[in-house]
Design a protein around this motif. Sequence first.
Motif, short mmCIF file in Angstrom:
data_model
loop_
_atom_site.label_atom_id
_atom_site.label_comp_id
_atom_site.label_asym_id
_atom_site.label_seq_id
_atom_site.Cartn_x
_atom_site.Cartn_y
_atom_site.Cartn_z
N LEU A 76 25.32 -5.72 -42.51
CA LEU A 76 26.04 -6.98 -42.62
C LEU A 76 27.53 -6.79 -42.32
O LEU A 76 28.16 -7.67 -41.73
CB LEU A 76 25.85 -7.58 -44.02
CG LEU A 76 24.43 -8.03 -44.37
CD1 LEU A 76 24.39 -8.64 -45.76
CD2 LEU A 76 23.90 -9.03 -43.33
N VAL A 77 28.09 -5.66 -42.74
CA VAL A 77 29.48 -5.34 -42.39
C VAL A 77 29.62 -5.26 -40.88
O VAL A 77 30.56 -5.82 -40.29
CB VAL A 77 29.93 -4.03 -43.05
CG1 VAL A 77 31.33 -3.65 -42.57
CG2 VAL A 77 29.91 -4.15 -44.57
N ALA A 78 28.69 -4.55 -40.24
CA ALA A 78 28.72 -4.44 -38.78
C ALA A 78 28.55 -5.81 -38.12
O ALA A 78 29.22 -6.13 -37.14
CB ALA A 78 27.64 -3.48 -38.30
N ASP A 79 27.67 -6.64 -38.67
CA ASP A 79 27.46 -7.98 -38.15
C ASP A 79 28.75 -8.79 -38.21
O ASP A 79 29.12 -9.48 -37.25
CB ASP A 79 26.36 -8.68 -38.95
CG ASP A 79 26.06 -10.08 -38.42
OD1 ASP A 79 25.60 -10.19 -37.26
OD2 ASP A 79 26.27 -11.06 -39.16
N LEU A 80 29.47 -8.70 -39.33
CA LEU A 80 30.73 -9.43 -39.50
C LEU A 80 31.78 -8.98 -38.50
O LEU A 80 32.46 -9.80 -37.88
CB LEU A 80 31.24 -9.25 -40.93
CG LEU A 80 32.56 -9.96 -41.27
CD1 LEU A 80 32.36 -11.47 -41.33
CD2 LEU A 80 33.13 -9.43 -42.58
N LEU A 81 31.89 -7.65 -38.32
CA LEU A 81 32.98 -7.11 -37.49
C LEU A 81 32.64 -7.03 -36.01
O LEU A 81 33.52 -6.77 -35.19
CB LEU A 81 33.38 -5.73 -38.00
CG LEU A 81 33.95 -5.69 -39.42
CD1 LEU A 81 34.38 -4.27 -39.78
CD2 LEU A 81 35.12 -6.65 -39.57
N ILE A 82 31.38 -7.26 -35.66
CA ILE A 82 30.99 -7.24 -34.24
C ILE A 82 30.68 -8.62 -33.71
O ILE A 82 31.22 -9.03 -32.67
CB ILE A 82 29.78 -6.31 -34.03
CG1 ILE A 82 30.16 -4.85 -34.31
CG2 ILE A 82 29.27 -6.42 -32.59
CD1 ILE A 82 29.00 -3.88 -34.24
N LEU A 83 29.84 -9.38 -34.40
CA LEU A 83 29.24 -10.58 -33.81
C LEU A 83 29.76 -11.91 -34.34
O LEU A 83 29.45 -12.95 -33.74
CB LEU A 83 27.71 -10.53 -34.00
CG LEU A 83 26.99 -9.33 -33.39
CD1 LEU A 83 25.50 -9.42 -33.65
CD2 LEU A 83 27.28 -9.21 -31.90
N LYS A 84 30.51 -11.93 -35.42
CA LYS A 84 30.92 -13.19 -36.02
C LYS A 84 32.21 -13.72 -35.37
O LYS A 84 33.29 -13.16 -35.56
CB LYS A 84 31.14 -13.02 -37.53
CG LYS A 84 29.86 -12.83 -38.34
CD LYS A 84 28.98 -14.08 -38.29
CE LYS A 84 27.74 -13.91 -39.14
NZ LYS A 84 26.81 -15.04 -39.00
N ASP A 85 32.10 -14.85 -34.67
CA ASP A 85 33.27 -15.47 -34.05
C ASP A 85 34.29 -15.90 -35.09
O ASP A 85 35.49 -15.97 -34.81
CB ASP A 85 32.85 -16.69 -33.22
CG ASP A 85 32.14 -16.30 -31.95
OD1 ASP A 85 32.33 -15.17 -31.47
OD2 ASP A 85 31.37 -17.13 -31.42
N GLU A 86 33.82 -16.24 -36.30
CA GLU A 86 34.71 -16.75 -37.34
C GLU A 86 35.67 -15.70 -37.87
O GLU A 86 36.72 -16.02 -38.44
CB GLU A 86 33.90 -17.31 -38.52
CG GLU A 86 32.82 -18.31 -38.15
CD GLU A 86 31.46 -17.65 -37.99
OE1 GLU A 86 30.55 -18.02 -38.75
OE2 GLU A 86 31.34 -16.76 -37.13
N MET A 87 35.31 -14.43 -37.70
CA MET A 87 36.13 -13.33 -38.20
C MET A 87 37.19 -12.96 -37.17
O MET A 87 36.86 -12.49 -36.08
CB MET A 87 35.23 -12.12 -38.50
CG MET A 87 35.98 -10.90 -39.03
SD MET A 87 36.80 -11.25 -40.58
CE MET A 87 38.23 -10.16 -40.45
N PRO A 88 38.49 -13.17 -37.46
CA PRO A 88 39.54 -12.99 -36.44
C PRO A 88 39.61 -11.61 -35.81
O PRO A 88 40.03 -11.47 -34.67
CB PRO A 88 40.83 -13.31 -37.20
CG PRO A 88 40.41 -14.13 -38.36
CD PRO A 88 39.04 -13.65 -38.73
N ARG A 89 39.18 -10.57 -36.53
CA ARG A 89 39.25 -9.21 -36.00
C ARG A 89 37.92 -8.71 -35.45
O ARG A 89 37.80 -7.54 -35.09
CB ARG A 89 39.77 -8.24 -37.07
CG ARG A 89 41.22 -8.49 -37.42
CD ARG A 89 41.78 -7.47 -38.40
NE ARG A 89 43.19 -7.71 -38.58
CZ ARG A 89 44.15 -7.22 -37.82
NH1 ARG A 89 43.84 -6.43 -36.82
NH2 ARG A 89 45.41 -7.51 -38.03
#
Length: 313
Positions: free
Chosen positions: A226-239
């Motif tokens: 889920l951490v990888a999902d947030l930092l790779i694929l989530k457009d909402e996450m600015p970084r």
Amino acid sequence: MLSRTADNLYWLARYVERAEYLARILDATLRLTALPIAYVGSTNEWESAVATAGCAGAFFAAYPEANEETVTDFLAFSTANPSSIRSCFEVARVNARSVRTALTVEMWDTINGAWLELKRWGNGPTSREEFARFLRWVLEQSLRFDGSAYRTMLRNDAYWFSRLGVYSERADNTARILDVKYHLLLPELEKVGGPLDYFQWAAILRSVSALTAYHWVYRESLKPWLVADLLILKDEMPRSLASCYENLVQNLDRIANRYGRQGPAQRQARAVRARLENSKMDQIFQQGLHEFISEFIADNNRLGSAITQQYLV
């Protein structure tokens, strides 16, 4: 716009972003080393900090071992390291002075003031507490510069080239953080999901200001995929990688519309963006996260070369 001006704006933004990134890595490492020995175990977080910064070869050519003293000196204050925080601010200021008329008053005051204040730190803080204050100061200067650019620059080619620098650097940094976590930080004998694994992932998320965002999005305990999902694929996450490439595509398209011509840079950015849009986290893990990130870093470097050849030389 002259290619030299575009080049200065691009690298000015990259170096400010890089200084912030190094400060975040050092802050995360300090947090990990402050944990009880039962959580930290036998890992060398300082060595992982050098690896994350991408300068392990140069570091070990200058120092025999990675510890708090040598790593903080090399990544923060060494003039021999062209990517240290000190070097980043100095090179950023040189680029800013070269394009002074393309910057707003607020942007110039921020970068010039940071350069002047940096001199007052001398060869570095004398205590861990003072060093932590220095890292917070670096983050504040980067945020001030980025905020002044966002709030005061005209939305023209000068702004777009500076944004290319920000998002190219940010994508590379986020990818390296994830890659190093999977290959260097967790010891071979430590189980995934154990106490050490948890605190390392929390430190990684803090290093990209994403710990609170993680809980907002997933509402559960830290899980590597889920951490990888947030930092790779989530457009909402600015970084995230996806967010960085969404912005890279948009700004490259704006530059292309201004000059009336598409080129290799636009095609390369769209190809990476499409790959991220079509990726699923379970597929990425099955194929290998390290392989996926290594390919991404190589693609991001190719985009940087394409931007340079198309616009900056």
